[in-house]
Design a protein around this motif. Structure first.
Motif, short mmCIF file in Angstrom:
data_model
loop_
_atom_site.label_atom_id
_atom_site.label_comp_id
_atom_site.label_asym_id
_atom_site.label_seq_id
_atom_site.Cartn_x
_atom_site.Cartn_y
_atom_site.Cartn_z
N LEU A 65 25.10 59.15 -18.96
CA LEU A 65 25.34 59.21 -17.52
C LEU A 65 24.15 58.72 -16.71
O LEU A 65 23.01 58.92 -17.08
CB LEU A 65 25.68 60.65 -17.12
CG LEU A 65 26.98 61.16 -17.71
CD1 LEU A 65 27.10 62.65 -17.52
CD2 LEU A 65 28.15 60.44 -17.07
N LEU B 265 32.14 59.88 -12.32
CA LEU B 265 30.90 60.16 -13.03
C LEU B 265 30.08 61.10 -12.16
O LEU B 265 29.69 60.73 -11.06
CB LEU B 265 30.10 58.88 -13.28
CG LEU B 265 30.72 57.90 -14.27
CD1 LEU B 265 29.87 56.65 -14.34
CD2 LEU B 265 30.81 58.52 -15.64
N THR B 266 29.80 62.29 -12.63
CA THR B 266 29.02 63.24 -11.87
C THR B 266 28.04 63.93 -12.79
O THR B 266 28.15 63.89 -14.01
CB THR B 266 29.92 64.34 -11.24
OG1 THR B 266 30.34 65.20 -12.29
CG2 THR B 266 31.13 63.75 -10.55
N LEU C 268 31.19 56.39 -8.15
CA LEU C 268 30.10 55.64 -8.79
C LEU C 268 30.02 54.22 -8.29
O LEU C 268 28.95 53.74 -7.97
CB LEU C 268 30.29 55.63 -10.30
CG LEU C 268 29.27 54.73 -11.04
CD1 LEU C 268 27.87 55.25 -10.82
CD2 LEU C 268 29.60 54.63 -12.50
N GLU D 80 27.83 53.47 -23.21
CA GLU D 80 28.35 53.17 -21.88
C GLU D 80 29.87 53.34 -21.89
O GLU D 80 30.46 53.77 -20.91
CB GLU D 80 27.96 51.76 -21.46
CG GLU D 80 28.35 51.41 -20.03
CD GLU D 80 29.21 50.17 -19.95
OE1 GLU D 80 30.39 50.33 -19.56
OE2 GLU D 80 28.74 49.08 -20.26
N GLY E 277 33.95 53.60 -18.03
CA GLY E 277 34.70 54.84 -18.20
C GLY E 277 35.99 54.67 -18.96
O GLY E 277 36.77 55.62 -19.08
N HIS F 218 22.77 55.14 -9.82
CA HIS F 218 24.01 54.43 -10.04
C HIS F 218 23.83 52.92 -9.99
O HIS F 218 24.38 52.19 -10.82
CB HIS F 218 25.06 54.86 -9.01
CG HIS F 218 25.53 56.26 -9.19
ND1 HIS F 218 26.33 56.91 -8.27
CD2 HIS F 218 25.34 57.15 -10.19
CE1 HIS F 218 26.60 58.13 -8.70
NE2 HIS F 218 26.01 58.31 -9.86
N TYR G 112 36.90 60.69 -16.15
CA TYR G 112 36.51 59.33 -15.79
C TYR G 112 37.68 58.54 -15.20
O TYR G 112 37.51 57.78 -14.25
CB TYR G 112 35.99 58.59 -17.03
CG TYR G 112 34.82 59.23 -17.73
CD1 TYR G 112 33.81 59.85 -17.02
CD2 TYR G 112 34.73 59.21 -19.12
CE1 TYR G 112 32.74 60.45 -17.67
CE2 TYR G 112 33.67 59.79 -19.77
CZ TYR G 112 32.68 60.42 -19.05
OH TYR G 112 31.62 60.99 -19.69
N ALA H 153 26.41 64.98 -21.08
CA ALA H 153 25.45 63.91 -21.34
C ALA H 153 25.79 63.21 -22.64
O ALA H 153 26.62 63.66 -23.43
CB ALA H 153 24.04 64.50 -21.42
#
Length: 422
Positions: free
Chosen positions: A210, A29-30, A18, A194, A166, A214, A123, A35
């Motif tokens: 998410l 983060l993917t 990220l 966040e 994260g 980015h 994360y 969500a």
């Protein structure tokens, strides 16, 4: 998309994906990760191993209270349908005594379950299978809602802590509690939707929203953190005047009202939290001293953030990991444009997470040597913790209390693993 995705779908990229440019090694983060949601989660299985943080090294025992803060003037920045913005914060402070007060949990049950299932091995990329650690029962050496001990001059200097992207606010408990044991009020803040998981007093859980873009996500997240920091400072002033925020549904600890010195505030943070400390100082002159622990001052496109282009008129300290790092351009520009006091330190043998609770907890998780070195480097964990505590406390002692600051002027034989960068 649910919170119970198979592990092979959740973990697909290293956490540098990220923010390789914006914040050094922040998180994984993917699109396969869950969500944002308000949800409830089950506690960790009883067979999971409880861990322990080191005891604070200051003269005081440490108390803690959680604050549920609601900004009625600002809609939630991540969810258009929410007309108010809610935050959770924790205040760590020196306790007069702890008898009759329960231990403070490291994480609340729903947050701990989400951290175990998603955050630790996702994360944070800690190589920790779900169910191995009992995060809710981790020993903190902190007591819930104990009465407040009077600080020097009767008031407590206030220091804010901002976690990395994260990372939950609890991931900085070691340093927060250690400062509190030395006579500070340390306020750790989760930035809702966040932060990876934020549990509210009713047990509901807000999880990370998410990004699809980015760069836009990081820029917006930093803007929100700066606004949240100003709001938290406003709320602390209200609390100190007796107009109390919701202390997690409980009365505020005896002696907390009126005990905070909000005239000069410090701020420190890890990774994107360190970035936020610099940006918040730039925006709010109530913050008089700051520390950035391995957080970048460049955007994802490589451009300098404004604070790196013009610097600050107040003291600032950088503490960085050892070895190859991408913080260089932003830190160098900031230092070149800051004529006043600034220092840059490198902790030898450290990794990005060595400035967080990972340094204390990872050695207890029975990881392979290569995994442990990936997480926290090769420095002896006790040495890393002791060194970080010494420099963070020396910095705030100097700038918020008028201490000598001798430790900040050059290498010390007591802490040979901390190197000063010219």
């Amino acid at each position: 998309m649910t919170n119970q995705l198979p592990r092979e779908r959740r973990r697909v990229t290293p956490r540098r994906a990220l923010a390789a440019c914006a914040v050094a090694a922040l998180c994984t983060l993917t699109a396969a990760l869950p969500a944002a949601a308000d949800t409830r989660a089950a506690p960790a299985p009883s067979s999971a191993q409880p861990l322990s943080l080191p005891a604070p090294s200051g003269r005081y025992r440490v108390g803690e209270v959680n604050l549920h803060l609601v900004d009625h003037s600002r809609p939630d920045p991540w969810h258009a349908g929410k007309v108010r913005h809610e935050l959770m914060a924790s205040v760590y402070y020196p306790a007069a005594h702890t008898a009759g007060h329960p231990p403070a949990p490291y994480m609340l049950p729903a947050a701990a379950a989400h951290f175990d299932d998603v955050t630790a091995d996702g994360y944070l990329d800690l190589h920790v299978p779900a169910g191995r650690a009992d995060w809710a029962r981790t020993v903190t050496h902190v007591t819930r809602s104990a009465p407040v001990a009077a600080g020097r001059g009767g008031r407590l200097p206030v220091v804010l802590y901002s976690p990395g992207l994260g990372e939950p606010r609890t991931w900085g408990t070691t340093l927060a509690a250690d400062l509190a044991g030395r006579g500070y009020a340390v306020v750790t803040v989760d930035n809702t939707y966040e932060s990876p998981e934020v549990e509210f007093p009713d047990g509901s859980l807000a999880t990370l929203a998410l990004p699809s873009d980015h760069d836009a996500f990081v820029r917006k997240a930093l803007d929100v953190r700066v606004a949240d920091t100003g709001f938290v400072l406003d709320q602390l002033q209200e609390l100190n005047s007796g107009r109390n925020p919701d202390a997690d549904g409980q009365p505020l600890p005896k002696g907390l009202v009126g005990a905070l010195d909000v005239t000069e505030v410090g701020m420190f943070g890890h990774s994107m939290g360190g970035t936020a400390a610099a940006l918040a100082m730039d925006a709010d002159h109530r913050i008089s001293a700051g520390i950035d622990m391995d957080g970048n001052l460049t955007n994802l496109d490589g451009s300098l953030m404004p604070v790196a282009r013009h610097g600050l008129d107040r003291p600032f300290l950088f503490m960085g990991k050892d070895g190859t790092t991408d913080t260089g351009p932003g830190w160098q520009a900031f230092r070149a444009h800051t004529p006043g006091w600034n220092r840059q330190l490198t902790l030898l043998g450290s990794e990005h997470s060595s400035f967080t609770d990972a340094e204390a907890l990872v050695p207890q998780l029975r990881l392979r040597p290569c995994e442990r070195a990936h997480d926290i480097g090769t420095i002896d964990p006790a040495t890393a913790i002791r060194t970080n505590e010494a420099y963070v406390s020396a910095y705030f002692d100097h700038w918020l209390r008028g201490g000598s600051g001798r430790l900040l002027e050059g290498p010390s034989p007591r802490y040979p693993d901390m190197v000063f960068v010219k």
